[in-house]
Design an enzyme around this catalytic site. Structure first.
Site, PDB file in Angstrom:
ATOM      1  N   ARG A   1       0.775  -1.250  -0.039  1.00  0.00           N
ATOM      2  CA  ARG A   1      -0.040   0.121   0.022  1.00  0.00           C
ATOM      3  C   ARG A   1       0.819   1.304  -0.054  1.00  0.00           C
ATOM      4  NH1 ARG A   1      -3.201  -3.656  -1.008  1.00  0.00           N
ATOM      5  NH2 ARG A   1      -5.247  -3.848   0.215  1.00  0.00           N
TER       6      ARG A   1
ATOM      7  N   CYS B   1     -10.944  -0.800   3.062  1.00  0.00           N
ATOM      8  CA  CYS B   1     -10.447  -1.031   4.458  1.00  0.00           C
ATOM      9  C   CYS B   1      -9.839   0.357   5.012  1.00  0.00           C
ATOM     10  CB  CYS B   1      -9.253  -1.917   4.309  1.00  0.00           C
ATOM     11  SG  CYS B   1      -9.914  -3.541   4.387  1.00  0.00           S
TER      12      CYS B   1
ATOM     13  N   GLU C   1      -4.789   3.324   6.109  1.00  0.00           N
ATOM     14  CA  GLU C   1      -5.059   2.980   4.926  1.00  0.00           C
ATOM     15  C   GLU C   1      -5.453   4.112   3.805  1.00  0.00           C
ATOM     16  OE1 GLU C   1      -7.010   0.582   1.552  1.00  0.00           O
ATOM     17  OE2 GLU C   1      -5.518  -0.741   2.632  1.00  0.00           O
TER      18      GLU C   1
END
Ligand code: EPU
Length: 302
Positions: free
Chosen positions: A176, A227, A297
């Protein structure tokens, strides 16, 4: 933003669409976000250059969004200009096993087109919302593979309006994370490689399996940003938040999903502060219980 800058922005743009005090909730999957001083749906590389030049000369902050699927925009809004690349940046071409694509191409469309050309690799992107540009910046994907694994080169427009090509070896991707998070340019073109010819039926079967797994595990129906936290190295954020008993916790119009604890849903006209409060509550509880500091995130904006 003063009137003179607004006038100038309108004057230099012919194909692009500019609006002022544009509500950002209209452009985010969480359906949260206050007004952007100026919002430009950019058409054409020449117009992008004009906007970047104006912003640099007048010292106006710029923020580029993709599909708005991983953003938590503050209800106070965003100062400066928000850019979203339009239709003219939504093109795909195939050259053998390579794909040349614009940053506005939706991830779903990219996947569909690669499958149509019997190319395998991007199955890990099945079910991921948003655009290719946004996916690259966040290195979106599944835990096993991510979009960064398939990037051969990226064309970027710098704040000075110059086009630069960044080849693979000049880029960094990890879980990520991409080195574009630290860049001030705007992605204008992408070359993907590392795709392999394979039977379409097999690729489609794999995609159907991934989509079914998501359908079983992840909530649908209410706005969300996917998420909220990254998975920490030793566990899954969802498992930890679930174990902490926080599923279903509600603050204002925001709620931790009862299905997957790493999702926050906008169940009833949530404010950005409702989501932020839930985030803080989760962070505190997970630290108290496990001494783990969860990392966001989603990106906080404004
Ligand atoms: N689980 C629980 N309770 C929960 C949530 C999950 O026990 O509340 C369990 C599941 O049953 C499963 C395990 O945790 O056994 C892992 O769950 P899942 O397969 O959903 O994977 P994840 O690690 O929670 C990651 C990505 C997702 C991606 C899925 C599937 C992160 C932070 N999340 O989720 O990405 O869709 O794998 O590939 O890396 C996103 O990036 O926005 C996102 C949702």
């Amino acid at each position: 933003m003063n009137k003179k800058i607004k006038e100038e922005l309108k004057k230099i743009l012919t194909r692009s669409k500019v609006s002022f005090d544009e509500p950002m909730y209209k452009h985010t999957s969480l359906r949260i976000g206050g007004p952007a001083d100026a919002f430009v749906l950019v058409e054409g590389i020449d117009e992008l250059k004009k906007i970047l030049t104006l912003a640099r000369r007048k010292d106006i902050p710029l923020f580029t969004i993709g599909g708005g699927t991983n953003l938590l925009v503050n209800d106070r809004g965003i100062k400066g200009i928000v850019l979203k690349l339009g239709k003219s940046f939504d093109r795909i071409k195939f050259r053998g096993n390579k794909v040349l694509a614009g940053p506005s191409v939706p991830v779903a469309k990219l996947l569909k087109e690669t499958v149509r050309h019997n190319l395998s690799g991007l199955e890990c992107m099945a079910g991921i919302p948003g655009t290719l540009g946004g996916a690259i910046i966040a290195n979106a994907g599944s835990p096993e593979r991510a979009i960064g694994d398939f990037i051969s080169s990226v064309k970027l427009m710098t704040p000075y309006g110059r086009i630069m090509t960044r080849r693979r070896n000049a880029l960094q991707f990890s879980y990520r994370y991409s080195s574009f998070k630290n860049e001030r340019g705007v992605i204008v073109g992408v070359v993907l490689n590392s795709l392999m010819k394979r039977s379409r039926a097999i690729i489609e079967k794999q995609i159907a399996f991934i989509i079914e797994k998501r359908r079983k595990n992840q909530p649908a129906g209410f706005p969300s940003a996917g998420c909220i936290f990254k998975n920490p190295p030793i566990s899954s954020a969802g498992v930890l938040i679930d174990f902490a008993g926080l599923k279903g916790l509600k603050i204002g119009g925001a709620q931790i999903s009862k299905k997957h604890a790493n999702f926050i849903l906008n169940v009833n006209s949530a404010k950005s502060s409702d989501v932020s409060k839930l985030i803080e509550k989760v962070e505190r509880k997970i630290y108290d219980l496990f001494r783990i500091e969860l990392e966001l995130e989603v990106e906080n904006v404004g």
